[in-house]
Design a protein around this motif. Structure first.
Motif, PDB file in Angstrom:
ATOM      1  N   CYS A 185       0.859  -1.161   0.002  1.00 25.83           N
ATOM      2  CA  CYS A 185       0.013  -0.090   0.074  1.00 25.83           C
ATOM      3  C   CYS A 185       0.964   1.297  -0.034  1.00 25.83           C
ATOM      4  O   CYS A 185       1.716   1.320   0.673  1.00 25.83           O
ATOM      5  CB  CYS A 185      -0.805   0.082   1.236  1.00 25.83           C
ATOM      6  SG  CYS A 185      -1.959   1.468   1.163  1.00 25.83           S
TER       7      CYS A 185
ATOM      8  N   SER B 282       0.361   3.448   3.224  1.00 28.29           N
ATOM      9  CA  SER B 282       0.949   3.423   4.510  1.00 28.29           C
ATOM     10  C   SER B 282       2.384   2.692   4.434  1.00 28.29           C
ATOM     11  O   SER B 282       3.211   2.395   5.458  1.00 28.29           O
ATOM     12  CB  SER B 282       0.065   1.958   5.253  1.00 28.29           C
ATOM     13  OG  SER B 282       0.115   0.950   4.449  1.00 28.29           O
TER      14      SER B 282
ATOM     15  N   CYS C  15      -7.036  -1.558  -0.064  1.00 29.84           N
ATOM     16  CA  CYS C  15      -5.990  -0.528  -0.450  1.00 29.84           C
ATOM     17  C   CYS C  15      -6.393  -0.257  -1.867  1.00 29.84           C
ATOM     18  O   CYS C  15      -6.514  -1.110  -2.628  1.00 29.84           O
ATOM     19  CB  CYS C  15      -4.547  -1.127  -0.249  1.00 29.84           C
ATOM     20  SG  CYS C  15      -4.325  -1.530   1.427  1.00 29.84           S
TER      21      CYS C  15
ATOM     22  N   CYS D  87      -1.637  -3.590   5.747  1.00 28.94           N
ATOM     23  CA  CYS D  87      -1.851  -2.306   5.939  1.00 28.94           C
ATOM     24  C   CYS D  87      -3.033  -1.971   6.944  1.00 28.94           C
ATOM     25  O   CYS D  87      -3.905  -2.667   7.095  1.00 28.94           O
ATOM     26  CB  CYS D  87      -2.593  -1.803   4.671  1.00 28.94           C
ATOM     27  SG  CYS D  87      -2.974  -0.080   4.697  1.00 28.94           S
TER      28      CYS D  87
ATOM     29  N   HIS E  71      -5.912   0.484   6.115  1.00 29.32           N
ATOM     30  CA  HIS E  71      -7.172   0.111   5.200  1.00 29.32           C
ATOM     31  C   HIS E  71      -7.763  -1.369   5.740  1.00 29.32           C
ATOM     32  O   HIS E  71      -8.341  -2.035   5.098  1.00 29.32           O
ATOM     33  CB  HIS E  71      -7.123   0.129   3.689  1.00 29.32           C
ATOM     34  CG  HIS E  71      -6.189   1.458   3.286  1.00 29.32           C
ATOM     35  ND1 HIS E  71      -5.157   1.699   2.894  1.00 29.32           N
ATOM     36  CD2 HIS E  71      -7.022   2.768   3.137  1.00 29.32           C
ATOM     37  CE1 HIS E  71      -4.923   2.761   2.437  1.00 29.32           C
ATOM     38  NE2 HIS E  71      -5.983   3.663   2.586  1.00 29.32           N
TER      39      HIS E  71
HETATM   40 ZN   LIG Z   1      -3.602   0.702   2.854  1.00 25.64          ZN
END
Ligand SMILES: [Zn+2]
Length: 208
Positions: A144, A147, A155, A172, A175
């Motif tokens: 991602c 992040s 994501c 992540c 998300h």
């Molecule tokens: Zn993400």
């Protein structure tokens, strides 16, 4: 360093005893190699692509800013040096362009990758295409870009990254950390280019 230098007729004019010392792990070398190949497949060095002869290649463009005397005044100049250093499983070649008076190089298409290609194509004539050696403990995953962690279903801003299998980031957390990560299959790489700017946290200074 260098091992030997030859003149245009192949006579050795300089020779040096060298001792090889490994300074990065095979995994790190594999990851760096993967990233440098994206420069040629989809980045600023795309003009250096050797896919026409089926040869994988990696490399990096470079440019600098400097100063030049104009009517006795030290004046800033952009692009007074341009480089492309690239390699295949067979050869590594570096190309530099610049004027002896430090003038700016003006161009419409970034020139050094194309120059590099024009040197490398004849150099590889008659050589079988072959792949780079890769360490088996490197895995390809989608991450991602918001992040920097491994992408999950939620994501939307993602890219392909390569990781040592012992240091894979967590999923992540921006998300949805409860979902499992998306393990990448190879053909996702093309529509999900590696993002150099995000990787280094800044914009590259070179032009396309
Ligand atoms: Zn993400």
């Amino acid at each position: 360093t260098y091992t030997h230098v030859t003149d245009s007729e192949g006579n050795t004019i300089l020779e040096k005893d060298t001792k090889q010392v490994r300074v990065v792990s095979e995994q790190t070398a594999t990851i760096l190699n993967k990233m440098l190949q994206t420069v040629v497949t989809q980045g600023t060095g795309a003009a250096a692509n050797l896919s026409a002869i089926g040869m994988p290649a990696g490399g990096k463009t470079g440019s600098s800013t400097g100063t030049k005397l104009v009517n006795g005044v030290l004046t800033p100049v952009d692009n007074n040096n341009l480089w492309f250093v690239g390699y295949t499983p067979y050869y590594i070649t570096g190309v530099w362009m610049g004027y002896d008076d430090n003038s700016e190089i003006y161009y419409s298409v970034y020139p050094t990758p194309k120059l590099w290609k024009n040197i490398m194509l004849p150099l590889h004539e008659g050589l079988e295409p072959k792949q780079f050696e890769e360490n088996e403990h490197v895995i390809e995953m989608t991450y991602c870009k918001d992040s920097g962690e491994i992408a999950v279903a939620g994501c939307t801003n993602t890219a392909v990254g390569w990781y040592k299998d012992t240091v894979v980031p967590s999923n992540c957390t921006l998300h949805g950390s409860t979902q499992s990560s998306r393990y990448d299959d190879e053909d996702e790489e093309e529509d999900d280019p590696f993002d150099w700017g995000s990787f280094f946290g800044r914009d590259d200074e070179e032009e396309e």
